[in-house]
Write an enzyme that holds these catalytic residues in place. Structure first.
Site: not given
Length: 550
Positions: A46, A149, A159, A312, A396
């Site tokens: 993802t 991440s 990415k 995040r 998340s």
């Protein structure tokens, strides 16, 4: 079955758990992946390709192959503007950056690297791409972020973000993945590169001040006047991540009462408390990993942290401690759609299918369309880009939303802005987000939720991903009639890579992880803990049956 909790969980990381950085870096260079072994091939989940050099799943060869594939993809698609590249603080990120720049320079790609070698959050890269491309009709920019991440310290990742600024979609990553694996199989003979020192001096390599550009635009997202006027005292745990040096410039520019616990950067992340499975994981949504900031919650009006690439957020309140991501997303959505009058009336609420159903109830009360998609932030990119979505978020703890004037901000997740919004919410309401969540559930019903994670082989993950509604021979879920069984998302009809079962008062979803060798069962009930346990037990039976299939 339930998730096994390590005896180390929530405790300071012992010396024995810390990664041996010199050995990790040596493995990155010395070990070569075997493309005939599935676990050693390039695999985009993802959010890009991730792995560990110890396991031969993220090594120099992977990075060289992926970088060359991205150069060829850009050429094929006529993408000839600058490429913005950012890195986080994982130990493998620096050598991966150097290899990536060697290939970009070798292919003559105009590359924008961070001024002074600064670490760069994912949202700062997305922001830079979108600002550059605004109003352009050609010469579009794109980007690369080198990060795994919040994954453990022995991991690396890479990415690609195309000109729309967000995570690349399946068509793009599929092409890059296939081409990279072909380059691996061919022994990297077609990779064009130059030595790193030469690449740094290349005429195609330029410095870009990501920090100043991003920080200078934050007033378009956050009402700093309200925060400053209310005297909100904020605490930040940088978690040693890519935004570690962003907080003080934010505080100084906008004259905020903000305290940063530490600006230390340590590739072993020895300052962390251990996550549920006995691993160090810089996950700001995990109460076990966030013990340091939770223990200081009463010192601040609101406190927050971000993961390693800062896409995040984790919000710590006096009233409730660390808010579960679903709790804060609910408050954030309810607040934003009532305090952003310049957003279009048709701007929808975006959520992933494993996010709380409380969001559905909030969207209905707000009179907003709900847009429910599979797991993965890439499904929100187009909507955030053109304003069809006011907000996109996933359970998340990843979210992004429009500027105050309704224009696009980032099309990738942004951990910094939702964190600062917690201060705006506190300033304008006089209550912290934990208290506001209590108001919401008193009005709309209180969900309880849980998630099970367990190891799964590649074959077991494939079995679970192929599960279809026709294979489920159940009509009830925890005593209620099943209303729907989904293997495609209602918002965009995309496959969800698993299954979601919905009843009136609860649901569960089961899917394999795209980035780790585990599967996840998400469940939620509006009827309390006992009902939730019943849902989880029945969900586990469904998963066990799926994993038993060959």
């Amino acid at each position: 079955m339930s998730t096994a909790i390590s005896l180390l969980a929530g405790k300071p990381a012992p010396q024995s758990l810390l990664v041996d950085v010199p050995k990790l870096l040596t493995a990155y260079v010395d070990l070569r992946p075997d493309p005939a072994v599935p676990a050693q091939r390039v695999a985009f989940g993802t959010s890009g390709h991730r792995g560990s050099s110890f396991e031969c799943s993220f090594n120099e060869w992977h990075v060289l192959a992926i970088s060359q594939a991205i150069c060829e993809y850009r050429k094929n698609k006529g993408i000839d503007g600058p490429l913005y590249i950012g890195i986080d603080t994982h130990a493998l990120s620096q050598p991966a950056f150097e290899n990536t720049l060697e290939v970009l320079a070798g292919n003559g790609v105009e590359t924008m690297i961070a001024k002074g070698g600064e670490f760069t959050p994912t949202p700062a890269v997305s922001h830079a791409i979108l600002v550059y491309n605004c109003s352009r009709t050609s010469g579009f920019a794109d980007g690369i972020v080198i990060t795994p991440s919040h994954n453990p310290p022995d991991n690396g990742g890479l990415k690609y973000n195309p000109p729309n600024g967000g995570p690349a979609d399946n068509e793009v990553t599929g092409w890059i993945q296939d081409r990279a694996n072909a380059l691996l199989t061919g022994g990297l003979k077609e990779v064009r590169r130059m030595p790193y020192a030469q690449a740094r001096r290349a005429v195609s390599t330029h410095q870009h001040d990501f920090l100043s550009a991003y920080v200078g635009d934050l007033g378009q997202m956050v009402d700093f006047d309200a925060i400053r006027s209310a005297g909100v005292h904020m605490g930040v745990d940088s978690l040693g991540g890519a935004g570690v040096h962003y907080w003080m410039p934010i505080a100084e520019r906008y004259q905020l009462d903000l305290t940063v616990l530490s600006e230390d950067v340590d590739p072993t992340f020895a300052f962390m408390t251990v996550d549920w499975d006995g691993k160090i994981r810089m996950d700001p949504s995990s109460s076990l990993a966030m013990q340091r900031l939770i223990g200081l919650k009463d010192r601040y009006d609101i406190a927050f942290a971000c993961d390693t690439d800062y896409d995040r957020h984790g919000i710590v309140t006096r009233s409730a401690g660390l808010l579960p991501p679903n709790h804060y997303l609910s408050v954030l959505i309810d607040y934003l759609f009532q305090h952003r009058p310049q957003w279009g009336r048709t701007a929808a609420v975006g959520k992933t299918l494993v996010s709380t159903a409380l969001i559905d109830r909030i969207a209905k009360r707000l009179g907003r369309k709900l847009y429910e998609v599979p797991v993965g932030f890439k499904w929100f990119v187009d909507g955030l880009f053109d304003g069809a979505l006011g907000f996109g978020g996933e359970e998340s703890a990843g979210a992004s939303f429009l500027r105050r004037d309704g224009a696009v901000w980032t099309t990738d997740k942004d951990g910094i802005v939702p964190s600062l919004l917690a201060a705006e919410i506190t300033a304008r309401s006089g209550r912290d987000p934990g208290e506001l969540y209590r108001d919401l559930v008193r009005e709309l019903g209180e969900p309880v939720a849980d998630r099970i994670e367990a190891p799964a082989t590649v074959q077991q993950k494939q079995s679970l991903a192929r599960l279809s509604p026709q294979q489920l021979h159940i009509t009830q879920l925890a005593g209620e009639q099943i209303e729907s069984v989904l293997d495609r998302a209602p918002g965009n009809d995309a496959p969800i890579g698993g299954i979601k079962v919905i009843a009136a008062s609860g649901w569960f979803a089961a899917r394999p992880s795209d980035t780790e060798d585990i599967y996840k069962i998400y469940a939620e009930s509006f009827r309390g803990e006992d009902h939730l346990r019943d849902i989880l037990r029945e969900a586990q039976d469904v998963v066990d049956a799926a994993l038993a299939q060959r």
